[in-house]
Design a protein around this motif. Structure first.
Motif, PDB file in Angstrom:
ATOM      1  N   ASP A   1       0.821  -1.220   0.000  1.00  0.00           N
ATOM      2  CA  ASP A   1       0.000   0.000   0.000  1.00  0.00           C
ATOM      3  C   ASP A   1       0.845   1.256   0.000  1.00  0.00           C
ATOM      4  O   ASP A   1       0.411   2.312  -0.445  1.00  0.00           O
ATOM      5  N   LEU A   2       2.091   1.114   0.510  1.00  0.00           N
ATOM      6  CA  LEU A   2       3.015   2.244   0.450  1.00  0.00           C
ATOM      7  C   LEU A   2       3.292   2.586  -1.021  1.00  0.00           C
ATOM      8  O   LEU A   2       3.313   3.749  -1.414  1.00  0.00           O
ATOM      9  N   VAL A   3       3.460   1.524  -1.823  1.00  0.00           N
ATOM     10  CA  VAL A   3       3.706   1.725  -3.258  1.00  0.00           C
ATOM     11  C   VAL A   3       2.555   2.506  -3.875  1.00  0.00           C
ATOM     12  O   VAL A   3       2.740   3.452  -4.630  1.00  0.00           O
ATOM     13  N   ARG A   4       1.339   2.100  -3.527  1.00  0.00           N
ATOM     14  CA  ARG A   4       0.145   2.764  -4.075  1.00  0.00           C
ATOM     15  C   ARG A   4       0.151   4.245  -3.718  1.00  0.00           C
ATOM     16  O   ARG A   4      -0.154   5.101  -4.544  1.00  0.00           O
ATOM     17  N   GLU A   5       0.516   4.493  -2.458  1.00  0.00           N
ATOM     18  CA  GLU A   5       0.487   5.866  -1.977  1.00  0.00           C
ATOM     19  C   GLU A   5       1.543   6.717  -2.679  1.00  0.00           C
ATOM     20  O   GLU A   5       1.270   7.795  -3.188  1.00  0.00           O
ATOM     21  N   LEU A   6       2.788   6.159  -2.721  1.00  0.00           N
ATOM     22  CA  LEU A   6       3.887   6.895  -3.337  1.00  0.00           C
ATOM     23  C   LEU A   6       3.604   7.196  -4.802  1.00  0.00           C
ATOM     24  O   LEU A   6       3.979   8.239  -5.318  1.00  0.00           O
ATOM     25  N   ARG A   7       2.963   6.279  -5.470  1.00  0.00           N
ATOM     26  CA  ARG A   7       2.728   6.469  -6.892  1.00  0.00           C
ATOM     27  C   ARG A   7       1.431   7.211  -7.181  1.00  0.00           C
ATOM     28  O   ARG A   7       1.078   7.423  -8.333  1.00  0.00           O
ATOM     29  N   GLY A   8       0.683   7.531  -6.154  1.00  0.00           N
ATOM     30  CA  GLY A   8      -0.563   8.259  -6.350  1.00  0.00           C
ATOM     31  C   GLY A   8      -1.595   7.453  -7.116  1.00  0.00           C
ATOM     32  O   GLY A   8      -2.369   7.992  -7.909  1.00  0.00           O
ATOM     33  N   LEU A   9      -1.616   6.144  -6.917  1.00  0.00           N
ATOM     34  CA  LEU A   9      -2.528   5.301  -7.706  1.00  0.00           C
ATOM     35  C   LEU A   9      -3.998   5.597  -7.421  1.00  0.00           C
ATOM     36  O   LEU A   9      -4.828   5.553  -8.326  1.00  0.00           O
ATOM     37  N   ALA A  10      -4.302   5.924  -6.160  1.00  0.00           N
ATOM     38  CA  ALA A  10      -5.701   6.207  -5.823  1.00  0.00           C
ATOM     39  C   ALA A  10      -6.196   7.417  -6.614  1.00  0.00           C
ATOM     40  O   ALA A  10      -7.334   7.448  -7.088  1.00  0.00           O
ATOM     41  N   ASP A  11      -5.301   8.394  -6.774  1.00  0.00           N
ATOM     42  CA  ASP A  11      -5.660   9.597  -7.522  1.00  0.00           C
ATOM     43  C   ASP A  11      -5.895   9.270  -9.008  1.00  0.00           C
ATOM     44  O   ASP A  11      -6.871   9.731  -9.611  1.00  0.00           O
ATOM     45  N   VAL A  12      -5.026   8.444  -9.570  1.00  0.00           N
ATOM     46  CA  VAL A  12      -5.190   8.029 -10.975  1.00  0.00           C
ATOM     47  C   VAL A  12      -6.512   7.273 -11.147  1.00  0.00           C
ATOM     48  O   VAL A  12      -7.252   7.491 -12.118  1.00  0.00           O
ATOM     49  N   GLU A  13      -6.805   6.418 -10.200  1.00  0.00           N
ATOM     50  CA  GLU A  13      -8.051   5.636 -10.263  1.00  0.00           C
ATOM     51  C   GLU A  13      -9.267   6.551 -10.299  1.00  0.00           C
ATOM     52  O   GLU A  13     -10.184   6.365 -11.109  1.00  0.00           O
ATOM     53  N   GLN A  14      -9.246   7.565  -9.433  1.00  0.00           N
ATOM     54  CA  GLN A  14     -10.399   8.472  -9.383  1.00  0.00           C
ATOM     55  C   GLN A  14     -10.537   9.292 -10.660  1.00  0.00           C
ATOM     56  O   GLN A  14     -11.634   9.482 -11.181  1.00  0.00           O
ATOM     57  N   ARG A  15      -9.376   9.779 -11.148  1.00  0.00           N
ATOM     58  CA  ARG A  15      -9.429  10.578 -12.386  1.00  0.00           C
ATOM     59  C   ARG A  15      -9.949   9.752 -13.547  1.00  0.00           C
ATOM     60  O   ARG A  15     -10.758  10.204 -14.351  1.00  0.00           O
ATOM     61  N   LEU A  16      -9.469   8.512 -13.624  1.00  0.00           N
ATOM     62  CA  LEU A  16      -9.915   7.639 -14.717  1.00  0.00           C
ATOM     63  C   LEU A  16     -11.406   7.322 -14.609  1.00  0.00           C
ATOM     64  O   LEU A  16     -12.134   7.341 -15.613  1.00  0.00           O
ATOM     65  N   ALA A  17     -11.849   7.025 -13.404  1.00  0.00           N
ATOM     66  CA  ALA A  17     -13.263   6.683 -13.211  1.00  0.00           C
ATOM     67  C   ALA A  17     -14.143   7.848 -13.662  1.00  0.00           C
ATOM     68  O   ALA A  17     -15.130   7.660 -14.373  1.00  0.00           O
ATOM     69  N   ARG A  18     -13.732   9.064 -13.257  1.00  0.00           N
ATOM     70  CA  ARG A  18     -14.518  10.248 -13.628  1.00  0.00           C
ATOM     71  C   ARG A  18     -14.507  10.432 -15.141  1.00  0.00           C
ATOM     72  O   ARG A  18     -15.536  10.625 -15.769  1.00  0.00           O
TER      73      ARG A  18
END
Ligand code: G3H
Length: 255
Positions: A1-18
């Protein structure tokens, strides 16, 4: 989950979903085009997703391809039956048996201790024969299950790669190009606008059936599949995308 955080994956996921109008997007690190572990990561994320959403009594329809084959291998072997039914989305599509939806559906069912029904129909039947077979009660019954699946899990490929893999002849390949096919899913080839422009003669799920299915989940990664994924998602039927950074960043560039 650190990897996810460092890479901003949650942000990419939200932008893509929108941007794509999807309910949910899951992005794993890496790019399947350059690194095979990304495909495995996608498969693991998909297996977790399935375990999270599947409920007793539901029907799961799956397609073929190497990504879906990995999904099957990522599922744990359950000790308690899940009480679901697994069906292939389509019959054979002219691919090697390990990559066919039937094989993958059977393996998923084995691991989840689920019921399964397969479509054992040759994929090179003339159209009249397809109609005759599809109208047989035993086949009808399976088709009815497929067409009201609670979860449809399907791969996505570039039109070019899928035409090659299915050994389409030069005339058919030229026709695909003329019609602007860029993406493929469950035997249909789509143009950039998400219109089906060509289809493989086979049985099972039709594009319009997706309107009556529950959740439609598209799984696939790699920068090279970005246009293909966009084409397929432009049909408007998909709810969830499970992919990698390679595809995600390219889609954000293209949209
Ligand atoms: O329909 C698309 C293909 O089945 C995707 O295949 O996962 O091997 O790239 P792949």
């Amino acid at each position: 989950d650190l990897v996810r955080e460092l890479r901003g994956l949650a942000d990419v996921e939200q932008r893509l979903a929108r941007r794509l109008g999807l309910q949910r997007v899951i992005v794993v690190p890496g790019d399947a085009d350059v690194d095979d572990t990304s495909k495995k990561e996608i498969a693991r994320a998909t297996a977790r997703f399935l375990k999270e959403v599947l409920r007793e009594g539901q029907v799961l329809a799956v397609t073929g391809g190497s990504t879906l084959a990995e999904v099957a291998l990522s599922l744990p072997e359950e000790s308690v039956p899940l009480g679901i039914t697994v069906v292939p989305g389509r019959g054979g599509l002219g691919e090697d048996v390990e990559l066919q939806a039937n094989t993958i559906a059977a393996e998923i069912a084995r691991r989840l201790r689920a019921n399964y029904r397969l479509l054992h129909v040759p994929d090179d039947l003339p159209e009249e024969a397809v109609e005759t077979v599809a109208s047989q009660p035993q086949v009808r019954e399976i088709l009815d299950l497929i067409r009201r699946a609670d979860i449809v899990l399907h791969g996505v490929g570039t039109a070019e790669e899928m035409a090659r893999r299915r050994r389409l002849g030069p005339a058919e390949t030229a026709r695909l190009r003329e019609r602007g096919a860029v993406g493929e899913a469950f035997g249909y080839y789509f143009n950039r606008q998400g219109q089906p422009v060509y289809q493989t003669a086979s049985f099972g799920l039709r594009v319009e059936d997706l309107a009556h299915c529950g959740q439609v989940v598209v799984v696939g990664g790699g920068r090279s599949k970005a246009e293909a994924a966009l084409a397929v998602i432009s049909t408007g039927y998909q709810d969830v995308l499970i992919t990698d950074e390679g595809l995600a960043w390219r889609v954000l560039e293209l949209t």
